[in-house]
Design an enzyme around this catalytic site. Structure first.
Site, PDB file in Angstrom:
ATOM      1  N   CYS A   1       1.010  -1.304  -0.160  1.00  0.00           N
ATOM      2  CA  CYS A   1      -0.026  -0.052   0.078  1.00  0.00           C
ATOM      3  C   CYS A   1       0.979   1.174   0.253  1.00  0.00           C
ATOM      4  CB  CYS A   1      -0.752  -0.042   1.061  1.00  0.00           C
ATOM      5  SG  CYS A   1      -2.022   1.496   1.465  1.00  0.00           S
TER       6      CYS A   1
ATOM      7  N   ASP B   1       0.288   3.901   1.533  1.00  0.00           N
ATOM      8  CA  ASP B   1       0.290   4.276   2.865  1.00  0.00           C
ATOM      9  C   ASP B   1       1.711   5.034   3.573  1.00  0.00           C
ATOM     10  OD1 ASP B   1       0.279   4.585   5.935  1.00  0.00           O
ATOM     11  OD2 ASP B   1      -2.044   3.961   5.701  1.00  0.00           O
TER      12      ASP B   1
ATOM     13  N   CYS C   1      -6.161   0.298   6.932  1.00  0.00           N
ATOM     14  CA  CYS C   1      -5.641   0.686   5.549  1.00  0.00           C
ATOM     15  C   CYS C   1      -7.148   1.737   5.269  1.00  0.00           C
ATOM     16  CB  CYS C   1      -5.847  -0.415   4.528  1.00  0.00           C
ATOM     17  SG  CYS C   1      -5.294   0.057   2.887  1.00  0.00           S
TER      18      CYS C   1
ATOM     19  N   ARG D   1       2.566   5.252   6.623  1.00  0.00           N
ATOM     20  CA  ARG D   1       3.107   4.661   7.726  1.00  0.00           C
ATOM     21  C   ARG D   1       3.983   3.228   7.485  1.00  0.00           C
ATOM     22  NH1 ARG D   1      -2.674   4.581  10.265  1.00  0.00           N
ATOM     23  NH2 ARG D   1      -2.950   4.124   8.075  1.00  0.00           N
TER      24      ARG D   1
ATOM     25  N   HIS E   1      -2.072  -3.912   5.058  1.00  0.00           N
ATOM     26  CA  HIS E   1      -1.959  -3.511   6.396  1.00  0.00           C
ATOM     27  C   HIS E   1      -3.313  -3.120   7.010  1.00  0.00           C
ATOM     28  CE1 HIS E   1      -2.386   0.983   5.805  1.00  0.00           C
ATOM     29  NE2 HIS E   1      -2.139   0.613   4.819  1.00  0.00           N
TER      30      HIS E   1
HETATM   31 ZN   LIG Z   1      -3.344   1.311   3.111  1.00  0.00          ZN
END
Ligand SMILES: [Zn+2]
Length: 209
Positions: free
Chosen positions: A41, A43, A100, A45, A97
């Site tokens: 992803c 993302d 998400c 983080r 994750h």
């Molecule tokens: Zn995600």
């Protein structure tokens, strides 16, 4: 955030690398031969290198919202083709994750504009596993399970491609479905039973005999 900070860090990183190995960049600028293709992803983080201790050159990476493998996504399909057929990676990892945002957004009855067709792929995963997901009482558990099922379905999408089927048939690659637990930092191997999944879907998706 001061963007200049990044350049300062970069200079420090170069100095650290050269201190450990004066030939580091000479080696890095040679041919790449990563053994892993990682699809994860976007993302902020979920930082691939940091959380896995992976060094530059170890892993070919593709990231998008909610780690999707969509057969009409020319970018993902090109990455998979290049990694499997040319770089000949030994492992393909799809890593989702918990928490998400993409998966959460797909669960909301909301017009998200250009994101609609992208998120629809996740809604399709929900539809496929509707009975199991609807039976989960707590919302957070439902999201978490959808994250896991989404990883599983994206692994299935991966197996639908000709190059991955060919590599699997010749035992050249292993496919892994992982979830990064953002609450603890652990990577969880979902230990997906691909033999069983393959048996179920190959009747329909087989491209080679
Ligand atoms: Zn995600």
């Amino acid at each position: 955030m001061d963007i200049e900070y990044i350049f300062e860090n970069n200079r420090q990183w170069i100095a650290d690398k050269l201190k450990k190995d004066p030939e580091y960049f000479k080696k890095l600028s040679g041919e790449q031969s990563p053994e892993i293709l990682y699809i994860g992803c976007s993302d902020s983080r979920v930082t691939t290198g940091d959380l896995m201790g992976i060094e530059p050159g170890d892993m070919f990476v593709h990231r998008n919202i909610a780690n999707m493998v969509s057969n009409t996504d020319l970018s993902a399909m090109s990455v998979i083709n290049y990694a499997v057929s040319y770089l000949k990676v030994k492992h393909v990892v799809i890593c989702g994750h918990y928490n998400c945002g993409g998966v959460k957004a797909a669960m909301q009855s909301k017009d998200m504009g250009i994101l609609n067709p992208w998120l629809r792929n996740i809604r399709d995963v929900y539809r496929l596993h509707k009975d199991e997901l609807n039976a989960i009482e707590f919302e957070e558990q439902k999201y978490n399970r959808l994250v896991e099922l989404n990883v599983q379905e994206q692994c299935v999408n991966l197996i639908k491609t000709a190059e991955v089927q060919k590599a699997l048939l010749h035992s050249q690659i292993t496919v892994h479905g992982w979830v990064f637990d953002i609450h603890t930092g652990h990577i969880i191997d979902m230990k997906i039973d691909f033999n069983k999944i393959l048996k179920d879907i190959m009747e329909i998706y087989r491209l080679e005999s």
